[in-house]
Design a protein around this motif. Structure first.
Motif, short mmCIF file in Angstrom:
data_model
loop_
_atom_site.label_atom_id
_atom_site.label_comp_id
_atom_site.label_asym_id
_atom_site.label_seq_id
_atom_site.Cartn_x
_atom_site.Cartn_y
_atom_site.Cartn_z
N ARG A 88 0.65 -0.85 -0.29
CA ARG A 88 0.22 -0.15 -0.10
C ARG A 88 1.48 1.73 0.23
NH1 ARG A 88 -3.13 -3.01 -1.25
NH2 ARG A 88 -4.86 -3.32 -0.87
N THR A 89 0.82 1.35 -1.31
CA THR A 89 2.27 2.41 -1.38
C THR A 89 1.27 3.83 -1.19
OG1 THR A 89 2.74 2.21 -3.40
CG2 THR A 89 3.53 1.17 -2.74
N GLY A 90 2.59 4.79 -1.20
CA GLY A 90 2.23 6.55 -1.59
C GLY A 90 2.33 7.67 -0.25
N ALA A 91 2.29 8.53 -0.84
CA ALA A 91 2.44 9.81 0.48
C ALA A 91 4.30 9.23 1.59
CB ALA A 91 1.77 9.95 1.28
N GLY A 92 5.24 8.58 0.60
CA GLY A 92 6.50 8.14 1.56
C GLY A 92 6.08 6.96 3.14
N GLY A 93 5.02 6.27 2.72
CA GLY A 93 4.68 5.24 3.62
C GLY A 93 3.70 6.03 4.36
N VAL A 94 2.50 7.03 4.16
CA VAL A 94 1.86 7.38 5.00
C VAL A 94 0.51 6.67 5.22
CG1 VAL A 94 0.39 9.56 5.90
CG2 VAL A 94 2.92 9.17 5.80
N ILE A 95 0.17 6.22 4.01
CA ILE A 95 -1.26 6.18 3.55
C ILE A 95 -1.11 4.55 3.36
CG2 ILE A 95 -2.28 5.02 1.16
CD1 ILE A 95 -1.40 7.53 -0.25
N GLY A 96 -0.70 3.72 3.53
CA GLY A 96 -0.30 1.92 3.88
C GLY A 96 -0.40 2.23 5.81
N THR A 97 0.57 2.83 6.21
CA THR A 97 0.69 3.44 8.20
C THR A 97 -0.89 3.71 8.17
OG1 THR A 97 2.61 4.01 7.92
CG2 THR A 97 1.95 4.28 10.11
N GLN A 98 -1.48 4.84 7.90
CA GLN A 98 -2.53 4.49 8.20
C GLN A 98 -4.16 3.69 7.52
OE1 GLN A 98 -4.21 9.40 7.42
NE2 GLN A 98 -5.20 8.11 6.24
N GLU A 99 -3.48 3.11 6.63
CA GLU A 99 -4.47 1.70 6.60
C GLU A 99 -3.72 1.00 7.82
OE1 GLU A 99 -5.31 -2.05 3.82
OE2 GLU A 99 -4.91 -0.06 3.07
N ALA A 100 -2.74 0.81 8.14
CA ALA A 100 -3.19 -0.16 9.42
C ALA A 100 -3.52 0.42 10.52
CB ALA A 100 -1.11 -0.52 9.66
N GLU B 291 7.62 11.69 11.73
CA GLU B 291 6.60 12.24 13.06
C GLU B 291 6.80 13.16 12.96
OE1 GLU B 291 4.65 9.47 16.14
OE2 GLU B 291 4.47 9.57 13.64
N SER B 292 8.71 13.44 12.52
CA SER B 292 8.07 14.92 12.75
C SER B 292 8.82 16.06 11.30
CB SER B 292 9.84 15.61 13.05
OG SER B 292 11.19 14.69 12.27
N LEU B 293 8.67 14.57 9.99
CA LEU B 293 8.68 15.60 8.99
C LEU B 293 7.11 15.67 7.97
CD1 LEU B 293 10.73 16.07 6.34
CD2 LEU B 293 10.44 13.50 5.65
N VAL B 294 6.00 14.82 8.33
CA VAL B 294 5.29 14.97 7.73
C VAL B 294 3.73 15.29 9.22
CG1 VAL B 294 2.93 13.44 6.41
CG2 VAL B 294 5.33 13.48 6.05
N PRO B 295 3.64 16.46 9.58
CA PRO B 295 2.70 16.90 10.42
C PRO B 295 1.17 16.81 9.99
CG PRO B 295 3.92 19.04 9.28
CD PRO B 295 4.52 17.33 8.62
N GLN B 296 1.20 17.06 9.05
CA GLN B 296 -0.59 17.08 8.56
C GLN B 296 -0.72 15.60 8.69
OE1 GLN B 296 2.78 17.25 6.40
NE2 GLN B 296 2.17 16.81 4.84
N ARG B 297 -0.34 14.10 9.22
CA ARG B 297 -1.24 12.88 8.84
C ARG B 297 -1.66 12.69 9.43
NH1 ARG B 297 3.46 13.97 11.78
NH2 ARG B 297 2.96 12.20 14.23
#
Length: 324
Positions: free
Chosen positions: A69-81, A102-108
Motif C-alpha cells: 500500500r504505497t504512497g505519501a512516503g509510507g503514510v498511506i499504508g501506515t494509516q491503513e494499518a 513523525e516530524s517530517l509529515v505533521p499533517q498525517r
C-alpha cells in the motif's frame, strides 16, 4: 428479575473480547493475517516481509499475506494499518520512514507511538552512496568537491520523502556542507532506475538492493554508510573513512500492529520473529545480502522507536538550511 437479566446482558455486551486473554491467544492465528508493506514491491521492506511471512505461515499454519500500500512516503499504508481492527490480523512492516515522518509529515492523521503497538524489529542494512558512471567523481571527496563547485546543480534520487534514503541524503548534505537537490520517486525501484539511467546523478540506497547494480558497473559506489565496511561491498570505504566523521545511516525494518492489539498476541508474534532472525539459514542469507538481524522485546523496541523519532527530528530541523 427482568432488571437483573437486562443488567447481566449489558455486562456481557460490555465485556472485553475474550481474544485478549492469554488462553485464547494460543489459538492465534485462526485465519489469514495481512501484512501491510507501505512501500513498493521489490524493495527491502517488501522482500523481507515476504521472507518473514513465509516462515510465519509455516510456523502457524495460516497464510501471512503481504499487501503493498504505497504512497505519501509510507503514510498511506501506515494509516491503513492504524485504521484496522486491533485483533492481530493486520500487521505493518515498517522502517525508519515511519519514525522520520513523525516530524517530517505533521499533517498525517496518526501518531506512531499512540496508534500502533511495537512487535519486534527484524533487521538493518547499511546504505551505499552511488553515482551514475557519467559523473566526474571517482571518490566521495571528489563528489563533495564537485557539488560545492556547482551548488544546486546536481541531484539525488530517493523512493520518497521521509524514506531512509531521503533522510540519509539530507544528513549527508548537512554534514558535507553541500547543496544537492532531492528528487523523490514513487518507490525505490523507480529511483534506482533513475540513477542507473542517468536521469539523476546520485542515490543512497540499501546495500542489498544496489549491490548487484554496482557489480554490473551500472553505477559507481563511492561509500557505504555504516560504522565499518560492508562485507558485500568491501572495496567501498565508509563515509567516515572518506572524510565525514560521525556520519552513519541505515535502513532498519520492524513489525507493528494497531494499538490495542492484545498483549498475548504481540508477545506470541515477538517470540516467533525472534526465532526467525536467529535461524542459521536466515542469518546466512541476510549476511550475504548485507543485512544484520535485530532482536528486541516489544518494550525494548518501543524505546528504540522513540529514540529514532528524536534522532530524525534533529535532522529535519536542518532541512532547507544553506550549507555552511
Amino acid at each position: 428479575m427482568r432488571l437483573r437479566t437486562a443488567l447481566a446482558l449489558a455486562a456481557i455486551v460490555a465485556a472485553p473480547p475474550l481474544l485478549a486473554t492469554p488462553g485464547l491467544a494460543q489459538d492465534y492465528p485462526s485465519r489469514p493475517v495481512k501484512v501491510i508493506v507501505p512501500f513498493g514491491a521489490g524493495g527491502p521492506a517488501d522482500v523481507t516481509a515476504r521472507q518473514i511471512g513465509n516462515i510465519l505461515q509455516e510456523s502457524f499454519g495460516q497464510p501471512f499475506v503481504v499487501e503493498n500500500r504505497t504512497g505519501a512516503g509510507g503514510v498511506i499504508g501506515t494509516q491503513e494499518a492504524v485504521k484496522s481492527p486491533p485483533d492481530g490480523y493486520t500487521l505493518l512492516m515498517m522502517s525508519n520512514t515511519q519514525t522520520a515522518n513523525e516530524s517530517l509529515v505533521p499533517q498525517r492523521k496518526y501518531e506512531l507511538m499512540r496508534d500502533l503497538a511495537p512487535i519486534a524489529p527484524v533487521n538493518y542494512s547499511d546504505l551505499v552512496i552511488v553515482v551514475h558512471p557519467s559523473v566526474q567523481a571517482k571518490t566521495l571527496p571528489e563528489f563533495i568537491a564537485l557539488a560545492k563547485s556547482q551548488p544546486a546543480k546536481l541531484n539525488y534520487a530517493s523512493s520518497g520523502q521521509g524514506t531512509p534514503y531521503h533522510m540519509a541524503g539530507e544528513l549527508f548534505k548537512a554534514m558535507a556542507g553541500i547543496d544537492v537537490l532531492h528528487v523523490p520517486y514513487r518507490n525505490s525501484g523507480e529511483a534506482r532506475s533513475g540513477v542507473i539511467g542517468g536521469q539523476v546523478q546520485m542515490m543512497i540506497d540499501a546495500v542489498p538492493a544496489m549491490a548487484p547494480n554496482v557489480a554490473e558497473n551500472q553505477v559507481r559506489a563511492l561509500a557505504t554508510t555504516g560504522k565499518t565496511r560492508s562485507t558485500v561491498l568491501p572495496n567501498a570505504p565508509t563515509v567516515i573513512e572518506a572524510g565525514i566523521p560521525g556520519y552513519e545511516a541505515t535502513i532498519w525494518l520492524g513489525l507493528m500492529a494497531p494499538a490495542g492489539t492484545p498483549k498475548p498476541i504481540i508477545d506470541k508474534l515477538n517470540a516467533a520473529v525472534k526465532a526467525i532472525v536467529k535461524r542459521p539459514d536466515i542469518v546466512k542469507l541476510w549476511t550475504q545480502q548485507g543485512a544484520v538481524p535485530m532482536s528486541m522485546t516489544p518494550e525494548e523496541f518501543d524505546k528504540f522507536l522513540r529514540g529514532d523519532i528524536v534522532k530524525w527530528a534533529e535532522v529535519v530541523k536542518k532541512f532547507d538550511k544553506p550549507p555552511q
